[in-house]
Design an enzyme around this catalytic site. Structure first.
Site, PDB file in Angstrom:
ATOM      1  N   CYS A 162     -63.643 -47.256 -13.712  1.00 43.57           N
ATOM      2  CA  CYS A 162     -62.365 -47.539 -13.061  1.00 43.57           C
ATOM      3  C   CYS A 162     -62.488 -47.789 -11.559  1.00 43.57           C
ATOM      4  O   CYS A 162     -61.508 -48.147 -10.915  1.00 43.57           O
ATOM      5  CB  CYS A 162     -61.397 -46.386 -13.283  1.00 43.57           C
ATOM      6  N   HIS A 294     -54.863 -43.784  -7.045  1.00 42.19           N
ATOM      7  CA  HIS A 294     -55.466 -44.080  -8.354  1.00 42.19           C
ATOM      8  C   HIS A 294     -54.411 -43.824  -9.422  1.00 42.19           C
ATOM      9  O   HIS A 294     -54.253 -44.630 -10.330  1.00 42.19           O
ATOM     10  CB  HIS A 294     -56.718 -43.235  -8.557  1.00 42.19           C
ATOM     11  N   GLU A 305     -55.747 -35.726  -7.405  1.00 42.11           N
ATOM     12  CA  GLU A 305     -55.609 -36.696  -6.317  1.00 42.11           C
ATOM     13  C   GLU A 305     -54.638 -36.199  -5.255  1.00 42.11           C
ATOM     14  O   GLU A 305     -54.918 -36.304  -4.051  1.00 42.11           O
ATOM     15  CB  GLU A 305     -55.153 -38.039  -6.868  1.00 42.11           C
ATOM     16  N   LYS A 326     -49.897 -48.567 -11.170  1.00 42.09           N
ATOM     17  CA  LYS A 326     -50.262 -48.523 -12.597  1.00 42.09           C
ATOM     18  C   LYS A 326     -49.032 -48.275 -13.454  1.00 42.09           C
ATOM     19  O   LYS A 326     -49.022 -48.601 -14.640  1.00 42.09           O
ATOM     20  CB  LYS A 326     -51.313 -47.440 -12.850  1.00 42.09           C
ATOM     21  N   HIS A 331     -53.337 -49.506 -16.365  1.00 41.98           N
ATOM     22  CA  HIS A 331     -54.656 -49.248 -15.791  1.00 41.98           C
ATOM     23  C   HIS A 331     -55.583 -50.395 -16.179  1.00 41.98           C
ATOM     24  O   HIS A 331     -55.987 -50.512 -17.332  1.00 41.98           O
ATOM     25  CB  HIS A 331     -55.187 -47.910 -16.316  1.00 41.98           C
ATOM     26  N   PHE A 390     -64.314 -42.376 -14.147  1.00 42.05           N
ATOM     27  CA  PHE A 390     -65.098 -41.529 -15.037  1.00 42.05           C
ATOM     28  C   PHE A 390     -66.553 -41.567 -14.574  1.00 42.05           C
ATOM     29  O   PHE A 390     -67.046 -42.593 -14.100  1.00 42.05           O
ATOM     30  CB  PHE A 390     -65.017 -42.042 -16.472  1.00 42.05           C
TER      31      PHE A 390
END
Length: 402
Positions: A162, A294, A305, A326, A331, A390
């Site tokens: 990502c 994010h 976050e 998003k 995403h 990830f």
């Protein structure tokens, strides 16, 4: 160190087929997430996504090109055309040699892979098209952009889940700043909305069945999307000398690794990336007005976050605007940072902050100004864009109003 600016932008994503349409949708808080239209969708437990609807590849590419271009490559080429056209650059001679392509993607030609696994294992075919490997390889999009535009300098693909496009844009920034290149076409692309791509994500049990609601106490997971965002990063004096329109300045970049867990995010890793981008840009925390988060809509990401932002910004965190687009486009995995960079450009150039839509109920662990549901007019001189992948790989870009 040389300065780096953005002189062109292009996109195709669930909100629009170009930058003006995308920014208009962001201003309106329009949701591009809906029911998926793919083969065997009835076999999926997750049946929504940020899908680019009414897309006709034959309107953009001929039969020979379609045989070579996976969907993620097609998206990249369309976005690159917009960006390079806006920049007004023509690549020949020495400039071509000092211009390159750095793009991010996570899955690469996943549609091609999915279709051909089906052909071999389900339909029992013994032969596949001879161009399957060049079509599905992760560097296909970067290679085709370099060939179409005669970009003969450094060109490669970054694959860090990502954070792919943020890492790609960060490398482009550093290559120009160091003097290695004059121009880099950069950003990212993803097209994972095929049966296998969605089925794989289902296994993680982080997907929402109804909507992406970042930072809301009622959030229940992320939603996949697809698309591309491509930009022209250019050395400032080069752009200035030719009278180019400058969209904004890329001021700093940092990347960190959590070195802790393959899927669970780390507050410390995220905070180090945010603080590193500020330090690299020689900016004080109180100069930042907006952060494109994010903001995936998962409990683990959102609270981590927000906690990282609070740690880095201290008392100024209460003055920050932080939103996740998003909630509108989903995403986009390897392309997500690139499309989200558009929201930062809109904040810096137009003074419009894209909202976090779908926000229903405050979460005490996300007690920041998340610009809920409606866009906001505000003057912003510095913006950050976060990407936390990830594998614990974090990449943050700092942008300054020009």
């Amino acid at each position: 160190m040389r300065r780096v600016v953005i002189t062109g932008a292009g996109t195709i994503n669930p909100l629009g087929a170009d930058v003006p349409a995308t920014l208009s949708a962001m201003r309106a808080g329009r949701c591009g997430i809906g029911a998926l239209d793919i083969p065997d969708v009835d076999r999926l437990s997750i049946q929504i996504g940020g899908q680019i609807k009414d897309y006709d590849e034959t309107a953009h590419f001929n039969r020979q090109q379609i045989a070579l271009y996976d969907r993620f490559t097609q998206f990249t080429l369309l976005a690159a055309r917009q960006a390079i056209t806006q920049s007004g650059l023509h690549f020949s001679g020495g400039l071509a040699d000092r211009s390159g392509v750095v793009l991010g993607t996570s899955g690469g030609g996943l549609n091609t892979q999915d279709e051909n696994y089906r052909a071999v294992y389900e339909a029992g075919k013994n032969r596949v098209h001879p161009f399957i490997v060049p079509k599905l390889m992760n560097n296909a999009a970067a290679s085709h952009v370099s060939m179409e535009w005669n970009l003969r300098g450094p060109s490669f693909t970054v694959a860090t889940a990502c954070a792919s496009s943020n890492h790609a844009m960060g490398q482009a920034f550093n290559m120009i700043r160091s003097g290695m290149t004059e121009v880099i076409v950069t950003g990212g692309s993803e097209a994972m909305l095929c049966f296998g791509g969605i089925k794989a994500w289902e296994g993680l049990r982080v997907m929402s069945r109804d909507a992406c609601r970042p930072f809301s106490a009622t959030r229940n997971g992320m939603v996949q999307g697809e698309g591309a965002g491509v930009f022209v990063f250019e050395e400032y004096e080069h752009a200035k000398a030719r009278g180019a329109e400058i969209l904004c300045e890329v001021a700093g970049f940092a990347m960190t690794s959590d070195a802790s867990d393959i899927v669970m995010p780390s507050k410390q890793g995220a905070a180090r990336a945010i603080a590193g981008a500020l330090a690299d840009a020689k900016l004080d925390a109180d100069q930042v007005g907006y952060i494109n988060a994010h903001g995936t809509g998962t409990a683990a990401n959102d609270k981590t976050e927000c906690s990282a932002v609070a740690d880095v910004f201290g008392a100024h965190a209460d003055q920050l605007m932080i939103s996740s687009t998003k909630s509108m486009h989903g995403h986009l995995i390897g392309a997500t940072g690139a499309v989200e960079l558009l929201a930062c450009i809109m904040a810096l150039r137009d003074g419009v902050i894209a909202p976090t839509i779908g926000y229903e109920e405050p979460d005490p662990e996300c007690a920041l100004d998340v610009v809920p549901n409606e866009a906001r007019d505000a003057r912003v001189d510095v913006a950050l864009t976060n990407a936390f992948a990830f594998g614990g790989l974090n990449a943050v870009l700092a942008l300054r109003k020009h």
